[in-house]
Design a protein around this motif. Structure first.
Motif, PDB file in Angstrom:
ATOM      1  N   VAL A   1     -27.621  53.434  14.686  1.00 56.58           N
ATOM      2  CA  VAL A   1     -28.480  52.242  14.712  1.00 56.58           C
ATOM      3  C   VAL A   1     -29.544  52.304  13.616  1.00 56.58           C
ATOM      4  N   MET A   2     -30.202  53.442  13.463  1.00 60.03           N
ATOM      5  CA  MET A   2     -31.249  53.568  12.451  1.00 60.03           C
ATOM      6  C   MET A   2     -30.668  53.455  11.042  1.00 60.03           C
ATOM      7  N   THR A   3     -29.491  54.025  10.835  1.00 61.83           N
ATOM      8  CA  THR A   3     -28.858  53.927   9.517  1.00 61.83           C
ATOM      9  C   THR A   3     -28.494  52.485   9.190  1.00 61.83           C
ATOM     10  N   LEU A   4     -27.881  51.785  10.129  1.00 63.41           N
ATOM     11  CA  LEU A   4     -27.484  50.400   9.882  1.00 63.41           C
ATOM     12  C   LEU A   4     -28.698  49.478   9.790  1.00 63.41           C
ATOM     13  N   ALA A   5     -29.807  49.840  10.430  1.00 60.11           N
ATOM     14  CA  ALA A   5     -31.035  49.055  10.253  1.00 60.11           C
ATOM     15  C   ALA A   5     -31.509  49.155   8.803  1.00 60.11           C
ATOM     16  N   ALA A   6     -31.423  50.359   8.237  1.00 58.93           N
ATOM     17  CA  ALA A   6     -31.772  50.513   6.818  1.00 58.93           C
ATOM     18  C   ALA A   6     -30.796  49.749   5.930  1.00 58.93           C
ATOM     19  N   VAL A   7     -29.523  49.773   6.289  1.00 55.87           N
ATOM     20  CA  VAL A   7     -28.497  49.051   5.524  1.00 55.87           C
ATOM     21  C   VAL A   7     -28.781  47.552   5.529  1.00 55.87           C
TER      22      VAL A   7
ATOM     23  N   THR B   1     -36.150  56.501   0.748  1.00 56.94           N
ATOM     24  CA  THR B   1     -36.058  55.366   1.670  1.00 56.94           C
ATOM     25  C   THR B   1     -35.613  55.822   3.051  1.00 56.94           C
ATOM     26  N   ALA B   2     -34.637  56.725   3.081  1.00 57.03           N
ATOM     27  CA  ALA B   2     -34.132  57.216   4.366  1.00 57.03           C
ATOM     28  C   ALA B   2     -35.226  57.934   5.146  1.00 57.03           C
ATOM     29  N   MET B   3     -36.110  58.650   4.432  1.00 58.41           N
ATOM     30  CA  MET B   3     -37.168  59.365   5.129  1.00 58.41           C
ATOM     31  C   MET B   3     -38.215  58.410   5.696  1.00 58.41           C
ATOM     32  N   GLN B   4     -38.344  57.231   5.112  1.00 59.02           N
ATOM     33  CA  GLN B   4     -39.209  56.222   5.724  1.00 59.02           C
ATOM     34  C   GLN B   4     -38.624  55.777   7.068  1.00 59.02           C
ATOM     35  N   VAL B   5     -37.305  55.657   7.107  1.00 59.27           N
ATOM     36  CA  VAL B   5     -36.637  55.302   8.365  1.00 59.27           C
ATOM     37  C   VAL B   5     -36.868  56.405   9.397  1.00 59.27           C
ATOM     38  N   VAL B   6     -36.813  57.662   8.951  1.00 59.76           N
ATOM     39  CA  VAL B   6     -37.098  58.782   9.858  1.00 59.76           C
ATOM     40  C   VAL B   6     -38.522  58.674  10.391  1.00 59.76           C
ATOM     41  N   GLY B   7     -39.463  58.313   9.525  1.00 61.92           N
ATOM     42  CA  GLY B   7     -40.847  58.151   9.978  1.00 61.92           C
ATOM     43  C   GLY B   7     -40.982  57.082  11.044  1.00 61.92           C
ATOM     44  N   ILE B   8     -40.269  55.966  10.875  1.00 63.00           N
ATOM     45  CA  ILE B   8     -40.269  54.923  11.905  1.00 63.00           C
ATOM     46  C   ILE B   8     -39.651  55.470  13.191  1.00 63.00           C
ATOM     47  N   GLY B   9     -38.626  56.310  13.030  1.00 57.10           N
ATOM     48  CA  GLY B   9     -37.999  56.912  14.201  1.00 57.10           C
ATOM     49  C   GLY B   9     -38.971  57.727  15.019  1.00 57.10           C
ATOM     50  N   PHE B  10     -39.880  58.436  14.348  1.00 49.81           N
ATOM     51  CA  PHE B  10     -40.867  59.224  15.092  1.00 49.81           C
ATOM     52  C   PHE B  10     -41.893  58.332  15.786  1.00 49.81           C
ATOM     53  N   ILE B  11     -42.151  57.148  15.214  1.00 46.40           N
ATOM     54  CA  ILE B  11     -43.083  56.216  15.858  1.00 46.40           C
ATOM     55  C   ILE B  11     -42.493  55.695  17.170  1.00 46.40           C
ATOM     56  N   VAL B  12     -41.222  55.272  17.119  1.00 52.16           N
ATOM     57  CA  VAL B  12     -40.592  54.728  18.325  1.00 52.16           C
ATOM     58  C   VAL B  12     -40.050  55.848  19.218  1.00 52.16           C
ATOM     59  N   GLY B  13     -40.183  57.093  18.754  1.00 51.19           N
ATOM     60  CA  GLY B  13     -39.619  58.219  19.492  1.00 51.19           C
ATOM     61  C   GLY B  13     -40.211  58.427  20.866  1.00 51.19           C
ATOM     62  N   VAL B  14     -41.402  57.859  21.109  1.00 49.76           N
ATOM     63  CA  VAL B  14     -42.001  57.989  22.437  1.00 49.76           C
ATOM     64  C   VAL B  14     -41.034  57.503  23.508  1.00 49.76           C
ATOM     65  N   LEU B  15     -40.331  56.412  23.222  1.00 49.74           N
ATOM     66  CA  LEU B  15     -39.357  55.882  24.172  1.00 49.74           C
ATOM     67  C   LEU B  15     -37.926  56.198  23.759  1.00 49.74           C
ATOM     68  N   GLN B  16     -37.637  56.082  22.454  1.00 44.73           N
ATOM     69  CA  GLN B  16     -36.264  56.294  21.982  1.00 44.73           C
ATOM     70  C   GLN B  16     -35.762  57.693  22.297  1.00 44.73           C
ATOM     71  N   ASP B  17     -36.560  58.706  21.966  1.00 45.02           N
ATOM     72  CA  ASP B  17     -36.095  60.074  22.175  1.00 45.02           C
ATOM     73  C   ASP B  17     -36.014  60.409  23.663  1.00 45.02           C
ATOM     74  N   SER B  18     -36.895  59.821  24.448  1.00 44.69           N
ATOM     75  CA  SER B  18     -36.840  60.043  25.898  1.00 44.69           C
ATOM     76  C   SER B  18     -35.559  59.463  26.481  1.00 44.69           C
ATOM     77  N   ALA B  19     -35.239  58.221  26.085  1.00 45.61           N
ATOM     78  CA  ALA B  19     -34.011  57.586  26.583  1.00 45.61           C
ATOM     79  C   ALA B  19     -32.781  58.332  26.077  1.00 45.61           C
ATOM     80  N   GLU B  20     -32.817  58.770  24.817  1.00 48.34           N
ATOM     81  CA  GLU B  20     -31.694  59.513  24.248  1.00 48.34           C
ATOM     82  C   GLU B  20     -31.434  60.794  25.028  1.00 48.34           C
ATOM     83  N   THR B  21     -32.508  61.534  25.320  1.00 50.75           N
ATOM     84  CA  THR B  21     -32.343  62.796  26.046  1.00 50.75           C
ATOM     85  C   THR B  21     -31.883  62.559  27.475  1.00 50.75           C
TER      86      THR B  21
END
Length: 420
Positions: free
Chosen positions: A300-306, A356-376
């Motif tokens: 999802v994060m990759t295709l969002a960048a795409v 550019t990809a690392m900017q997407v990673v940075g956004i991932g850490f912002i939303v990680g409060v919920l995204q990483d919890s749901a993923e785990t």
């Protein structure tokens, strides 16, 4: 306290959750202070988990009796099918509901794998890591490799050595049971400190991205996983699915670490009376390679960048991205945020530069409060789900040690032997 301690652990966790939210809302300073309780609980689980995996896997193989049918193959197959299915689901959802991101500025440089070859190389080298270092660094691929090696060798040891491994198995399991009882207090501290420190204001700007990520994970947990289980057991899968989500997914959601949730999954498998020779190996393996949530996040994060950069993606490229995401997810770390650092590798497939990809990673850490919890929560709960489903085989004349009625599954009646 006497009436509270013997009660349901899930009920106690819910009480801790509500108490943490109330404390963070009414008294944020105190919410940050009690974060120590959450850190203590998660660190205790992380500390015991590597030793637990080493001893349980080694003891299970050491004491494996010839002729017994530990069904690890079907469980691992379900892991692989689910991870690839999650990547395909994420691709389909990303094209149905395309999301774009706001990318600007110079991102912080972080260490990330440069390609699939590097991921595979890291996996192979982790397998031959020094066993002491593997335990100290929580390298579960290395721990599993050494545990399997020791177990295979110790199968030929004398009965005294096998008895020692059995006793160590029971001892470490007992210690883990004591640590798990701290879950309500730990989750109280985790929730209170997280809400006090971050809140949810930063997440509002990425609501569409979060909705897509969590929506994919919800569909995976409530539709795709049950379908996979149904095709395996030919029974209504939802009682088992909801049991796993409630008993395992809830704690994993707040701990945000599949590795830290291994003891919780072990205890759930024991209560479900699954075959210990099977789950003592498949649960640690699942925490390493059963990464449907990670596959969704990477895709999802990759295709969002795409979509943000206006790159056209054909069917074959999307299919290859699914394969790449599934393989990369298996190499993701079993700790919080482990899948995010694999995004640059997937983004390179479409010619997206690392900055550019690392900017997407940075956004991932912002939303990680919920995204990483749901993923785990998705990853860890499905470890138990597929272990239970893979251990069950429809039509068995004499079901193995599998009274799954507690999880809502009906076990076929045993077939009577023909009269002589």
């Amino acid at each position: 306290m006497k009436s509270f301690l013997p009660g349901s652990l899930v009920s106690q966790i819910i009480v801790g959750l509500v108490a943490g939210i109330l404390l963070a809302t009414l008294w944020p300073e105190a919410g940050q202070a009690v974060g120590l309780l959450g850190d203590f609980f998660v660190d205790a689980l992380k500390a015991i988990a590597p030793v637990l995996v080493l001893i349980l896997v080694c003891a299970a193989i050491t004491n494996h009796k010839k002729g017994s049918q530990a069904r690890m193959g079907p469980v691992v197959s379900l892991y692989m099918i689910a991870t690839f299915s999650a990547a395909l689901l994420a691709v389909a959802a990303s094209f149905m509901f395309p999301v774009t991101l706001q990318l600007s500025g110079t991102p912080e440089v972080m260490s990330a794998p440069g390609g699939l070859a590097e991921v595979l190389r890291n996996i192979l080298l982790n397998m031959v890591d020094n066993p002491v270092n593997a335990i100290a660094q929580a390298n579960y691929i290395g721990i599993l490799a050494w545990a399997i090696g020791f177990g295979l060798v110790l199968r030929h040891a004398n009965d005294t050595t096998k008895a020692l491994m059995f006793d160590l198995d029971k001892a470490i399991t007992k210690i883990v049971a004591y640590v798990i009882r701290l879950a309500p207090i730990g989750i109280f501290g985790i929730v209170a400190s997280t809400i006090s420190e971050t809140g949810f204001d930063a997440l509002l700007g990425y609501a569409n991205l979060l909705a897509l990520l969590i929506g994919c994970m919800a569909v995976m947990a409530l539709v795709v996983n049950p379908l996979i289980v149904f095709l395996r057991i030919r029974q209504n899968p939802y009682p088992l699915v909801f049991t796993c989500l409630r008993e395992s997914g809830l704690t994993a959601f707040f701990m945000r670490s599949s590795a830290a949730n291994i003891p919780v999954n072990m205890e759930l498998c024991r209560r479900m009376n699954l075959d210990e020779e099977t789950y003592s190996v498949t649960i640690p393996i699942g925490a390493t390679i059963n990464m449907a949530g990670a596959a969704i996040t990477i895709t999802v994060m990759t295709l969002a960048a795409v979509h943000t950069m206006g790159i056209e993606v054909d069917f074959l490229s999307a299919l290859f991205l699914s394969v790449l995401s599934a393989i990369a997810a298996c190499g993701a770390s079993g700790v919080a945020g482990g899948s995010l650092l694999l995004i640059p590798m997937a983004a390179s497939l479409f010619g997206i530069d690392n900055a550019t990809a690392m900017q997407v990673v940075g956004i991932g850490f912002i939303v990680g409060v919920l995204q990483d919890s749901a993923e785990t929560g998705l990853n860890s709960s499905s470890d138990v789900l597929f272990t239970a489903a893979g251990s069950y085989k429809q039509g068995d004349p004499y079901p193995r040690k599998l009274p799954l009625q507690e999880a809502g599954l009906a076990v076929p009646a045993p077939v009577q032997a023909p009269a002589e």
